[in-house]
Design a protein around this motif. Structure first.
Motif, PDB file in Angstrom:
ATOM      1  N   LEU A 375       0.825  -1.224   0.000  1.00 36.29           N
ATOM      2  CA  LEU A 375       0.000   0.000   0.000  1.00 36.29           C
ATOM      3  C   LEU A 375       0.851   1.262   0.000  1.00 36.29           C
ATOM      4  O   LEU A 375       0.479   2.282  -0.576  1.00 36.29           O
ATOM      5  CB  LEU A 375      -0.941  -0.020   1.204  1.00 36.29           C
ATOM      6  N   GLU A 376       2.023   1.178   0.598  1.00 43.67           N
ATOM      7  CA  GLU A 376       2.914   2.335   0.631  1.00 43.67           C
ATOM      8  C   GLU A 376       3.476   2.619  -0.768  1.00 43.67           C
ATOM      9  O   GLU A 376       3.436   3.764  -1.246  1.00 43.67           O
ATOM     10  CB  GLU A 376       4.045   2.026   1.617  1.00 43.67           C
ATOM     11  N   SER A 377       3.964   1.572  -1.420  1.00 37.41           N
ATOM     12  CA  SER A 377       4.525   1.815  -2.756  1.00 37.41           C
ATOM     13  C   SER A 377       3.420   2.129  -3.766  1.00 37.41           C
ATOM     14  O   SER A 377       3.677   2.753  -4.795  1.00 37.41           O
ATOM     15  CB  SER A 377       5.388   0.636  -3.214  1.00 37.41           C
ATOM     16  N   LYS A 378       2.194   1.720  -3.438  1.00 33.71           N
ATOM     17  CA  LYS A 378       1.087   2.045  -4.351  1.00 33.71           C
ATOM     18  C   LYS A 378       0.922   3.564  -4.470  1.00 33.71           C
ATOM     19  O   LYS A 378       0.655   4.093  -5.549  1.00 33.71           O
ATOM     20  CB  LYS A 378      -0.217   1.402  -3.882  1.00 33.71           C
ATOM     21  N   LEU A 379       1.096   4.263  -3.350  1.00 36.13           N
ATOM     22  CA  LEU A 379       0.967   5.727  -3.382  1.00 36.13           C
ATOM     23  C   LEU A 379       1.969   6.329  -4.362  1.00 36.13           C
ATOM     24  O   LEU A 379       1.656   7.244  -5.131  1.00 36.13           O
ATOM     25  CB  LEU A 379       1.196   6.307  -1.984  1.00 36.13           C
ATOM     26  N   ILE A 380       3.179   5.766  -4.320  1.00 35.50           N
ATOM     27  CA  ILE A 380       4.250   6.245  -5.206  1.00 35.50           C
ATOM     28  C   ILE A 380       3.912   5.915  -6.660  1.00 35.50           C
ATOM     29  O   ILE A 380       4.059   6.751  -7.563  1.00 35.50           O
ATOM     30  CB  ILE A 380       5.587   5.566  -4.820  1.00 35.50           C
ATOM     31  N   LEU A 381       3.447   4.695  -6.869  1.00 38.31           N
ATOM     32  CA  LEU A 381       3.119   4.282  -8.237  1.00 38.31           C
ATOM     33  C   LEU A 381       1.969   5.135  -8.781  1.00 38.31           C
ATOM     34  O   LEU A 381       1.952   5.496  -9.970  1.00 38.31           O
ATOM     35  CB  LEU A 381       2.759   2.789  -8.280  1.00 38.31           C
ATOM     36  N   ASP A 382       1.025   5.476  -7.905  1.00 43.05           N
ATOM     37  CA  ASP A 382      -0.078   6.366  -8.314  1.00 43.05           C
ATOM     38  C   ASP A 382       0.466   7.722  -8.759  1.00 43.05           C
ATOM     39  O   ASP A 382       0.076   8.253  -9.803  1.00 43.05           O
ATOM     40  CB  ASP A 382      -1.061   6.585  -7.158  1.00 43.05           C
ATOM     41  N   ARG A 410       6.755  13.618  -1.169  1.00 42.48           N
ATOM     42  CA  ARG A 410       6.474  12.536  -0.206  1.00 42.48           C
ATOM     43  C   ARG A 410       7.501  12.484   0.926  1.00 42.48           C
ATOM     44  O   ARG A 410       7.341  11.678   1.856  1.00 42.48           O
ATOM     45  CB  ARG A 410       6.482  11.181  -0.922  1.00 42.48           C
ATOM     46  N   GLY A 411       8.577  13.263   0.760  1.00 40.39           N
ATOM     47  CA  GLY A 411       9.631  13.252   1.780  1.00 40.39           C
ATOM     48  C   GLY A 411      10.319  11.905   1.878  1.00 40.39           C
ATOM     49  O   GLY A 411      10.604  11.410   2.966  1.00 40.39           O
ATOM     50  N   VAL A 412      10.566  11.288   0.735  1.00 41.20           N
ATOM     51  CA  VAL A 412      11.255   9.971   0.736  1.00 41.20           C
ATOM     52  C   VAL A 412      12.519  10.039  -0.133  1.00 41.20           C
ATOM     53  O   VAL A 412      12.676  10.943  -0.954  1.00 41.20           O
ATOM     54  CB  VAL A 412      10.331   8.839   0.184  1.00 41.20           C
ATOM     55  N   GLY A 413      13.376   9.070   0.069  1.00 38.39           N
ATOM     56  CA  GLY A 413      14.604   8.989  -0.730  1.00 38.39           C
ATOM     57  C   GLY A 413      14.317   8.429  -2.117  1.00 38.39           C
ATOM     58  O   GLY A 413      13.240   7.855  -2.359  1.00 38.39           O
ATOM     59  N   PRO A 420       9.972   0.449  -6.587  1.00 38.22           N
ATOM     60  CA  PRO A 420       8.718  -0.025  -7.201  1.00 38.22           C
ATOM     61  C   PRO A 420       8.626   0.323  -8.698  1.00 38.22           C
ATOM     62  O   PRO A 420       8.075  -0.448  -9.494  1.00 38.22           O
ATOM     63  CB  PRO A 420       7.625   0.699  -6.400  1.00 38.22           C
ATOM     64  N   PHE A 421       9.193   1.472  -9.048  1.00 36.83           N
ATOM     65  CA  PHE A 421       9.143   1.882 -10.458  1.00 36.83           C
ATOM     66  C   PHE A 421       9.927   0.884 -11.315  1.00 36.83           C
ATOM     67  O   PHE A 421       9.477   0.441 -12.379  1.00 36.83           O
ATOM     68  CB  PHE A 421       9.730   3.299 -10.584  1.00 36.83           C
ATOM     69  N   ARG A 422      11.087   0.500 -10.806  1.00 38.76           N
ATOM     70  CA  ARG A 422      11.948  -0.442 -11.544  1.00 38.76           C
ATOM     71  C   ARG A 422      11.224  -1.775 -11.745  1.00 38.76           C
ATOM     72  O   ARG A 422      11.234  -2.353 -12.829  1.00 38.76           O
ATOM     73  CB  ARG A 422      13.243  -0.618 -10.755  1.00 38.76           C
ATOM     74  N   MET A 452      -0.593  -1.638 -14.538  1.00 39.97           N
ATOM     75  CA  MET A 452      -0.609  -3.068 -14.228  1.00 39.97           C
ATOM     76  C   MET A 452      -0.111  -3.307 -12.785  1.00 39.97           C
ATOM     77  O   MET A 452      -0.670  -4.142 -12.055  1.00 39.97           O
ATOM     78  CB  MET A 452       0.319  -3.763 -15.220  1.00 39.97           C
ATOM     79  N   ALA A 453       0.904  -2.549 -12.380  1.00 43.74           N
ATOM     80  CA  ALA A 453       1.450  -2.705 -11.020  1.00 43.74           C
ATOM     81  C   ALA A 453       0.423  -2.238  -9.986  1.00 43.74           C
ATOM     82  O   ALA A 453       0.218  -2.886  -8.952  1.00 43.74           O
ATOM     83  CB  ALA A 453       2.741  -1.907 -10.889  1.00 43.74           C
ATOM     84  N   ILE A 454      -0.241  -1.135 -10.297  1.00 37.56           N
ATOM     85  CA  ILE A 454      -1.249  -0.603  -9.361  1.00 37.56           C
ATOM     86  C   ILE A 454      -2.388  -1.611  -9.209  1.00 37.56           C
ATOM     87  O   ILE A 454      -2.844  -1.915  -8.102  1.00 37.56           O
ATOM     88  CB  ILE A 454      -1.756   0.776  -9.849  1.00 37.56           C
ATOM     89  N   GLU A 455      -2.786  -2.181 -10.333  1.00 34.26           N
ATOM     90  CA  GLU A 455      -3.865  -3.183 -10.269  1.00 34.26           C
ATOM     91  C   GLU A 455      -3.435  -4.404  -9.473  1.00 34.26           C
ATOM     92  O   GLU A 455      -4.213  -5.001  -8.731  1.00 34.26           O
ATOM     93  CB  GLU A 455      -4.293  -3.600 -11.683  1.00 34.26           C
ATOM     94  N   TRP A 456      -2.161  -4.768  -9.641  1.00 36.71           N
ATOM     95  CA  TRP A 456      -1.629  -5.923  -8.898  1.00 36.71           C
ATOM     96  C   TRP A 456      -1.811  -5.682  -7.402  1.00 36.71           C
ATOM     97  O   TRP A 456      -2.249  -6.550  -6.663  1.00 36.71           O
ATOM     98  CB  TRP A 456      -0.141  -6.104  -9.249  1.00 36.71           C
TER      99      TRP A 456
END
Ligand code: GLU
Length: 462
Positions: A375-382, A410-413, A420-422, A452-456
């Motif tokens: 769910l955390e990486s989903k925000l990034i993928l969104d 997002r204040g992340v590195g 997740p993008f990779r 596709m990743a978000i749907e996953w």
């Protein structure tokens, strides 16, 4: 003037054979001579079409083009028979019907008293009409020759056997066919492995019996493994074509093998033109060379970095085909190769890096996905999905800015976005620089893979 490479098609073309071929080819180029490829296939039981094909494919892959050939010895049997008849009719050869048991006993007796095993000439004066045919080696005198690599060699005739020139079924043997062919084909310099050095004095006697001039000889020492033992599969592949399969550039392999037993000062990298210019038989080392896999890999990587783009892409295409990559289905391959060449270890490695740019995948690698997608990486993928979708100028720099922007908001590195993008882009997480990868994957595909990743991840919830 000519030189030749004369492999027997009884196995694959190995790395030692390829080096002999290269030396003979270089000699021909250097001396403005012709290079002949002769397939020594008179041993019908051991010769195979697969092996012939591997030799031709290997020579072609290395770019060792020949001016004459391939000439098959099996097509020249009449000529060998003519020479054998000539030797028989002049009393220079004779039939021998000694049994294998007798020959074996004679051999064992000689070995037991510390002498070199040798046929005793028992059938010389029997004037038989069938059996194997032996060459009547002179009893007196000695054979001497000056080998380019081994130096002056002299062998007393009393040590030489009456060698068999035709089997009992009439088929000619190697020692006869090689002499006939090297004479008929006007070979000036015979360059071959030093496993043949013991045959050479006998062959010289045959030349003399036939009143033919003797070519010059260069016997090349064998190649050993890095531990000093005879080169075997244990030391890496022996089969030349397996080096193509493993992603070596033919020129890198040529560069590596030319240095096995030959040197020009400390120089390591030789273009083909350098090799032709600098190659001298007399500089071939008389002691065996050792095969060093790491050095070969180092040379290959250095060629991958420096080879002209067209040649590099040409060689890569074979590997792209193995991976079912269709180049019309993605970015300009020249641009891709330019960006990959610095970090590719081999052409296989490079081709594998290309897959994500041209081929779509059905699903994400499960192990990776269950670790990275949540769910955390989903925000990034969104975020990536929304921002990249509206990105107008699709280039690595702009993609990079989008990633930076998300990191800031997002204040992340960078890794939090990059990982997740990779995985979304590649399906297995194996990708180089993420912005360049996304650029090559292209906008449309990037967006659909993000989706596709978000749907996953969405499916995880349900
Ligand atoms: N046909 C031989 C071999 O493959 C080579 C003979 C030669 O070069 O004279 O070992």
């Amino acid at each position: 003037m000519k030189s030749r490479f004369a492999p027997s098609p009884t196995g694959y073309l190995h790395i030692g054979g390829a080096r002999t071929a290269l030396f003979a080819w270089l000699w021909a180029k250097k001396n403005n001579s012709k290079f002949v490829l002769r397939i020594e296939d008179t041993d019908r039981e051991r010769s195979t079409q697969d092996s012939v094909d591997a030799i031709l494919e290997g020579m072609d892959w290395l770019g060792l083009n020949y001016d004459e050939g391939p000439i098959f010895q099996s097509k020249r049997i009449d000529r060998y028979n003519e020479v054998i008849s000539d030797l028989l009719s002049h009393g220079k050869a004779y039939y021998c019907d000694c049994s294998i048991e007798r020959l074996e006993e004679m051999r064992e007796t000689l070995i037991a008293i510390g002498e070199k095993p040798k046929y005793d000439g028992c059938c010389r004066k029997k004037y038989l009409k069938k059996g194997v045919i032996r060459f009547l080696n002179p009893d007196l005198g000695a054979v001497s020759f000056n080998d380019y690599v081994k130096g002056q060699i002299e062998i007393s005739n009393s040590e030489l056997d009456d060698l068999i020139i035709a089997r009992s079924d009439g088929s000619p043997t190697y020692n006869l066919t090689v002499v006939v062919d090297d004479h008929d084909m006007k070979i000036e310099c015979v360059i071959r492995g030093d496993d043949h050095i013991n045959n050479t004095p006998k062959q010289i006697n045959l030349y003399e019996a036939l009143d033919w001039s003797t070519p010059k000889f260069a016997h090349v020492p064998m190649i050993l493994g890095s531990d000093g033992s005879r080169l075997s599969k244990r030391h890496g592949a022996l089969n030349l074509l397996s080096y193509r399969d493993k992603g070596f550039l033919p020129k890198a392999l040529l560069n590596y093998i030319v240095r096995l037993g030959w040197s020009h000062g400390d120089q390591e990298i030789f273009s083909i033109d350098d090799m032709i210019k600098l190659f001298e038989l007399k500089n071939i080392n008389n002691s065996p060379a050792s095969f060093n896999q790491e050095k070969l890999e180092w040379i290959n990587q250095s060629y991958i970095k420096t080879t002209g783009i067209e040649e590099l892409v040409d060689n890569l295409k074979w590997h792209l085909n193995q991976l079912s990559i269709n180049l019309s289905n993605g970015p300009d391959i020249n641009e891709v190769v330019e960006s990959l060449r610095e970090r590719s270890k081999s052409l296989v490695d490079m081709a594998q890096s290309c897959v994500m740019f041209y081929n779509d995948f059905e699903d994400f690698e499960l192990g990776q996905a269950s670790k990275v997608f949540n769910l955390e990486s989903k925000l990034i993928l969104d975020d990536l999905y929304l921002q990249l979708k509206i990105l107008e100028d699709w280039n690595a720099e702009n993609i990079h800015s989008v990633i930076n922007n998300i990191c800031e908001i997002r204040g992340v590195g960078f890794g939090k976005v990059g990982q997740p993008f990779r995985l979304a882009l590649s399906g297995d997480g194996k990708a180089g620089s993420i912005d360049i990868s996304a650029y090559f994957v292209g906008k449309k595909r990037t967006i659909s893979r993000l989706k596709m990743a978000i749907e996953w991840i969405n499916n995880l919830d349900s």
